[in-house]
Design a protein around this motif. Structure first.
Motif, PDB file in Angstrom:
ATOM      1  N   GLU A 103      11.739   0.583   8.097  1.00 50.87           N
ATOM      2  CA  GLU A 103      11.238   1.916   8.440  1.00 50.87           C
ATOM      3  C   GLU A 103      10.371   1.892   9.699  1.00 50.87           C
ATOM      4  N   VAL A 104       9.406   0.993   9.721  1.00 56.34           N
ATOM      5  CA  VAL A 104       8.457   0.938  10.839  1.00 56.34           C
ATOM      6  C   VAL A 104       9.147   0.517  12.133  1.00 56.34           C
ATOM      7  N   LEU A 105       9.974  -0.505  12.081  1.00 54.66           N
ATOM      8  CA  LEU A 105      10.650  -0.979  13.287  1.00 54.66           C
ATOM      9  C   LEU A 105      11.664   0.039  13.803  1.00 54.66           C
ATOM     10  N   THR A 106      12.364   0.713  12.896  1.00 57.46           N
ATOM     11  CA  THR A 106      13.313   1.735  13.317  1.00 57.46           C
ATOM     12  C   THR A 106      12.601   2.908  13.978  1.00 57.46           C
ATOM     13  N   GLN A 107      11.497   3.347  13.403  1.00 59.27           N
ATOM     14  CA  GLN A 107      10.717   4.435  14.003  1.00 59.27           C
ATOM     15  C   GLN A 107      10.251   4.053  15.409  1.00 59.27           C
ATOM     16  N   LYS A 108       9.736   2.848  15.563  1.00 58.86           N
ATOM     17  CA  LYS A 108       9.240   2.397  16.862  1.00 58.86           C
ATOM     18  C   LYS A 108      10.384   2.254  17.869  1.00 58.86           C
ATOM     19  N   ALA A 109      11.515   1.721  17.422  1.00 64.92           N
ATOM     20  CA  ALA A 109      12.659   1.571  18.315  1.00 64.92           C
ATOM     21  C   ALA A 109      13.142   2.934  18.802  1.00 64.92           C
ATOM     22  N   LYS A 110      13.230   3.912  17.897  1.00 68.10           N
ATOM     23  CA  LYS A 110      13.635   5.267  18.290  1.00 68.10           C
ATOM     24  C   LYS A 110      12.653   5.864  19.286  1.00 68.10           C
ATOM     25  N   GLN A 111      11.385   5.617  19.075  1.00 65.88           N
ATOM     26  CA  GLN A 111      10.348   6.122  19.990  1.00 65.88           C
ATOM     27  C   GLN A 111      10.534   5.509  21.381  1.00 65.88           C
ATOM     28  N   LYS A 132       0.824  -1.217   0.000  1.00 62.23           N
ATOM     29  CA  LYS A 132       0.000   0.000   0.000  1.00 62.23           C
ATOM     30  C   LYS A 132       0.858   1.268   0.000  1.00 62.23           C
ATOM     31  N   VAL A 133       2.002   1.243   0.686  1.00 63.44           N
ATOM     32  CA  VAL A 133       2.868   2.425   0.712  1.00 63.44           C
ATOM     33  C   VAL A 133       3.977   2.357  -0.345  1.00 63.44           C
ATOM     34  N   GLY A 134       3.919   1.353  -1.225  1.00 65.87           N
ATOM     35  CA  GLY A 134       4.858   1.264  -2.333  1.00 65.87           C
ATOM     36  C   GLY A 134       6.264   0.842  -1.954  1.00 65.87           C
ATOM     37  N   LYS A 135       6.381  -0.003  -0.930  1.00 70.40           N
ATOM     38  CA  LYS A 135       7.697  -0.454  -0.475  1.00 70.40           C
ATOM     39  C   LYS A 135       7.752  -1.975  -0.454  1.00 70.40           C
ATOM     40  N   SER A 136       8.990  -2.477  -0.470  1.00 68.42           N
ATOM     41  CA  SER A 136       9.166  -3.912  -0.263  1.00 68.42           C
ATOM     42  C   SER A 136       8.886  -4.200   1.208  1.00 68.42           C
ATOM     43  N   ILE A 137       8.658  -5.471   1.520  1.00 71.26           N
ATOM     44  CA  ILE A 137       8.446  -5.835   2.924  1.00 71.26           C
ATOM     45  C   ILE A 137       9.653  -5.437   3.756  1.00 71.26           C
ATOM     46  N   ASN A 138      10.875  -5.720   3.260  1.00 68.07           N
ATOM     47  CA  ASN A 138      12.075  -5.378   4.029  1.00 68.07           C
ATOM     48  C   ASN A 138      12.182  -3.873   4.270  1.00 68.07           C
ATOM     49  N   ALA A 139      11.974  -3.074   3.235  1.00 68.06           N
ATOM     50  CA  ALA A 139      12.076  -1.611   3.388  1.00 68.06           C
ATOM     51  C   ALA A 139      11.008  -1.095   4.352  1.00 68.06           C
ATOM     52  N   TRP A 140       9.800  -1.618   4.240  1.00 65.65           N
ATOM     53  CA  TRP A 140       8.714  -1.175   5.114  1.00 65.65           C
ATOM     54  C   TRP A 140       8.987  -1.572   6.571  1.00 65.65           C
ATOM     55  N   MET A 141       9.405  -2.826   6.777  1.00 62.38           N
ATOM     56  CA  MET A 141       9.693  -3.279   8.139  1.00 62.38           C
ATOM     57  C   MET A 141      10.850  -2.492   8.737  1.00 62.38           C
TER      58      MET A 141
END
Length: 115
Positions: free
Chosen positions: A102-110, A91-100
């Motif tokens: 991004e999402v996991l890094t954002q959450k880890a930083k939070q 849906k956001v136009g990314k591969s699973i690896n790229a999406w994961m």
């Protein structure tokens, strides 16, 4: 528990109330490197000295130091979660690896309060 980093290595500092010291261990490598101090500054310096000593020891012996992270993250999930992850990434136009990543890094930083 507090986390500190130096030259790509991460240490975990804990408090020993009975002994009135701070102590810790470098995480995510097979070699055991510990550090301690009566103050945060002392424990942090002992951690940095431990990393430097470890890297020097490895260099003197021609041994590659353990690398804390390879950049490869094995991941297992359920088929239903796999489908959801695939749909979200698509849906956001990314591969699973790229999406994961991004999402996991954002959450880890939070979670660890990094901007």
């Amino acid at each position: 528990m507090s986390i500190i980093t130096y030259k790509g290595y991460t240490g975990k500092i804990e408090v020993d109330i009975e002994s009135a010291i701070l102590h810790g261990r470098i995480l995510d490598i097979t070699d055991v490197i510990t550090f301690r101090g009566k103050t945060i500054e002392e424990a942090t310096q002992d951690f940095k000295d431990g990393v430097d000593d470890y890297l020097e020891f490895c260099a003197e012996r021609g041994k590659d130091p353990d690398k804390p992270y390879s950049g490869k993250l094995p991941f297992r999930t359920t088929p239903d979660h796999h489908k959801l992850i695939h749909l979200a990434a698509t849906k956001v136009g990314k591969s699973i690896n790229a999406w994961m990543d991004e999402v996991l890094t954002q959450k880890a930083k939070q979670i660890i309060n990094i901007n």
